[in-house]
Design an enzyme around this catalytic site. Structure first.
Site, mmCIF file in Angstrom:
data_model
loop_
_atom_site.group_PDB
_atom_site.id
_atom_site.type_symbol
_atom_site.label_atom_id
_atom_site.label_comp_id
_atom_site.label_asym_id
_atom_site.label_seq_id
_atom_site.Cartn_x
_atom_site.Cartn_y
_atom_site.Cartn_z
ATOM 1 N N ARG A 105 0.754 -1.155 0.110
ATOM 2 C CA ARG A 105 0.095 -0.021 0.028
ATOM 3 C C ARG A 105 0.974 1.355 -0.025
ATOM 4 O O ARG A 105 1.908 1.252 0.879
ATOM 5 C CB ARG A 105 -0.879 0.172 1.184
ATOM 6 C CG ARG A 105 -2.083 1.091 1.397
ATOM 7 C CD ARG A 105 -2.990 0.632 0.137
ATOM 8 N NE ARG A 105 -4.289 1.588 0.409
ATOM 9 C CZ ARG A 105 -5.002 2.080 -0.653
ATOM 10 N NH1 ARG A 105 -4.688 1.628 -1.798
ATOM 11 N NH2 ARG A 105 -6.158 2.717 -0.309
ATOM 12 N N THR A 391 -8.627 -0.521 -10.159
ATOM 13 C CA THR A 391 -8.211 -1.748 -9.624
ATOM 14 C C THR A 391 -7.991 -2.977 -10.620
ATOM 15 O O THR A 391 -8.744 -2.835 -11.584
ATOM 16 C CB THR A 391 -8.809 -2.533 -8.332
ATOM 17 O OG1 THR A 391 -9.021 -1.155 -7.429
ATOM 18 C CG2 THR A 391 -7.920 -3.004 -7.492
ATOM 19 N N ASP A 438 -8.046 7.982 -0.841
ATOM 20 C CA ASP A 438 -8.571 6.823 -0.203
ATOM 21 C C ASP A 438 -8.598 7.436 1.333
ATOM 22 O O ASP A 438 -9.259 6.674 2.205
ATOM 23 C CB ASP A 438 -7.793 5.622 -0.369
ATOM 24 C CG ASP A 438 -8.433 4.718 -1.635
ATOM 25 O OD1 ASP A 438 -9.290 5.269 -2.116
ATOM 26 O OD2 ASP A 438 -8.076 3.736 -1.808
ATOM 27 N N SER A 464 -9.941 -1.116 -0.005
ATOM 28 C CA SER A 464 -11.201 -2.248 -0.039
ATOM 29 C C SER A 464 -10.714 -3.441 -0.875
ATOM 30 O O SER A 464 -11.474 -4.432 -1.062
ATOM 31 C CB SER A 464 -12.370 -1.535 -0.984
ATOM 32 O OG SER A 464 -12.999 -0.568 -0.164
ATOM 33 N N GLY A 485 -13.452 -0.787 -6.075
ATOM 34 C CA GLY A 485 -13.623 0.144 -5.315
ATOM 35 C C GLY A 485 -14.198 -0.545 -3.889
ATOM 36 O O GLY A 485 -14.138 -1.689 -3.839
#
Length: 580
Positions: A105, A391, A438, A464, A485
């Protein structure tokens, strides 16, 4: 202030009332996919060229992680709207005995503050926040893949970059989906580097079939292949990333020191029993596993339906409200926000879930408030719902039965619409993420308390993403995930229920119609997929319905007979499953 907050009062949730759902990317059609079965090894990925690159690595003796590196590098070229080296990922790996979880991340720069997205004391509009230098977090994908390869790779690191470098230099044909997204994105062409790559002199997106070459991307990959992640996080590539973010009309605060300081994390995976299987996923900063398992568990408090009837659809909506309320209240980077009772499993405790399930009645409840899974009350305010976006997901099983489930992202479609050429001076390059959006744009709630998922320096934003490995006893039986998402969570709840609870084959389960709710007033139905009788029955229970395209992108591999694997590729995108 960095720290772990607990104790004190209990606030109210901010109700989100949006005019449309949070699609990860625009829809680009629906094409039925044939069921596929493989004996030894397989790759399921969002683009045929990426899937074939991964399969080529497996055939050369590579591991599942080796193949994942190759797939990601090709996806960054051919599916730049969804993921790439300018973004991050979560990766689950099974080595035949044990499970590993890797966190790539993005992190907030050292100069980021909770007020990063405020203007005159108010949160700036999401579009302005996304399309800025402010929204880019320090990318994590390259560093994490290097760590995973060091631990689980078989082939040489440089070998894994050859398919993407070759495609970037020779060129690839633009697909209908990429063309559709390029044509519909006015913001991307405002970046000079991206405009020169993806559009003609008149500003029109290159047509389907146009052979697109990306020499700058090839040059950057060649450097990473030769020198490892240092070629990305230091030197010319890092300098160019920083220069472009700081030159934006809404300049960012990232520095070369931020890039040099990035470290991927190996985390303990979360595994939860559900029915006769064990579902394993990522813990925070991903909200995916906890919110998914809350949803599934709340669906299982009464005898389960054997099909998606109206009563089951109603319960899915209500379960989603309760799960997303807890998500908004509690879930954030665990280095900055403690779990309730210092244990994330408190949110999945059977007694707590029974208490929450008792709130589900025969009619639609209003937007839910968070529960209290531990004696201490949270000091945080719940986060208002806001956009989360683009994504991609990769599922891989190698010839030794080792597996990767990796969900990877640049956040919005085409990230923050800033392209870096890595300082090469060549055409093209790679897009940077907007993952910092985010975080909660507003650092405090309506009652003035801090939001757990607010911006702080070095912090990882809540996600998510829900890469999932499923075990029956010690036997791996499913590798799966989806983009979408926050809709990833209901997408996966529907897929897993259809496949594992109702026995629907994986490909057909990926085709199930979607219904999502994020604890707002509206229930979103996948357009054209529900009957008038179903819609009338839901309205009779008090649900407010709206129909939209809900383009999931489920990519899965499911164990069938013996050691065989069945592939599943979502018909809403261009993905495929390939193997031997």
């Amino acid at each position: 202030m960095r720290g772990k907050l607990l104790a004190l009062g209990f606030g109210f949730i901010t109700v989100w009332a949006a005019a449309q759902p949070q699609n990860p990317e625009p829809a680009s059609g629906y094409a039925a996919k044939a069921a596929t079965t493989f004996k030894r090894q397989a790759v399921s990925a969002a683009h045929p060229l990426a899937a074939q690159a991964g399969l080529g690595i497996l055939r050369a003796g590579g591991s599942a992680v080796d193949a994942a590196v190759a797939v990601q590098m090709v996806l960054g070229l051919v599916e730049p709207q969804s993921s790439g080296i300018g973004g991050g990922a979560f990766l689950l790996h099974f080595d035949g005995r044990a499970l590993q979880a890797y966190d790539a991340r993005e992190t907030a720069p050292a100069a980021a503050t909770p007020e990063l997205f405020l203007r005159d004391g108010r949160a700036m509009p999401m579009r302005e926040a996304v399309q800025s230098g402010l929204s880019a977090g320090v990318p994590g994908a390259v560093a994490m893949l290097a760590l995973a390869h060091e631990r689980h790779g078989r082939l040489a690191w440089a070998r894994l970059f050859e398919p993407a470098i070759d495609l970037a230099e020779r060129g690839f044909a633009i697909t209908p989906r990429l063309h559709t997204l390029l044509a519909g994105d006015a913001a991307l062409k405002r970046d000079a580097q991206a405009r020169a790559l993806y559009y003609d002199a008149a500003g029109q997106a290159h047509p389907v079939g146009h052979v697109l070459r990306n020499p700058a991307y090839a040059a950057v990959l060649r450097g990473i292949a030769k020198q490892g992640p240092a070629a990305f996080y230091r030197g010319e590539v890092a300098a160019d990333i920083v220069r472009r973010l700081r030159a934006h009309e809404r300049p960012g605060v990232m520095t070369e020191a931020d890039l040099a300081a990035y470290r991927p994390l190996a985390r303990a995976p979360l595994c939860t029993a559900w029915r006769a299987v064990r579902l394993c996923g990522m813990g925070p900063p991903s909200s995916g596993h906890i919110t998914l398992l809350q949803t599934l568990s709340l669906l299982e408090t009464e005898p389960p339906a054997d099909q998606a009837n109206e009563a089951w659809l109603h319960r899915l909506i209500e379960a989603s409200k309760l799960a997303f309320a807890d998500r908004a209240q509690y879930l954030a980077d665990p280095a900055f926000a403690a779990a309730p009772g210092d244990d994330w499993q408190s949110l999945l405790a059977p007694d707590y879930l029974r208490e929450r399930a008792a709130l589900i009645g025969p009619r639609a409840m209003p937007p839910a408030t968070a529960g209290q899974p531990a004696p201490q009350r949270s000091a945080f305010a719940p986060q208002a719902q806001q956009l989360e976006s683009g994504t991609s997901h990769i599922s891989i099983v190698d010839a030794d039965g080792h597996a990767v489930a990796m969900t990877t992202s640049v956040e919005s479609a085409f990230g923050n619409r800033v392209m870096s050429d890595g300082g090469t001076g060549l055409g093209g390059g790679f897009l940077l993420n907007n993952q910092l959006t985010d975080f909660s744009l507003a650092p405090t709630g309506a009652d003035g308390r801090p939001v757990a998922n607010r911006v702080e320096p070095g912090k990882r934003p809540r996600s998510s993403m829900t890469p999932t490995l499923v075990f029956q006893g010690d036997r791996l039986v499913l590798v799966a995930g989806s983009p979408g998402g926050p809709a990833i969570i209901p997408f996966m709840a529907r897929f897993l229920t259809a496949h594992l609870a109702w026995g629907i084959p994986a490909q057909a389960a990926a085709e199930q119609p979607h219904l999502v709710n994020f604890n707002g007033p509206d229930v979103y139905l996948e357009a054209g997929r529900f009957t008038p009788a179903e819609k009338d029955a839901l309205r009779a229970r008090g649900h407010k319905l709206a129909e939209f395209a809900l383009p999931s992108g489920i990519q899965a591999l499911s164990r069938v007979q013996g050691s065989d694997w069945a592939g599943a590729a979502d018909p809403r995108r261009e993905g495929v499953s390939v193997g031997d």
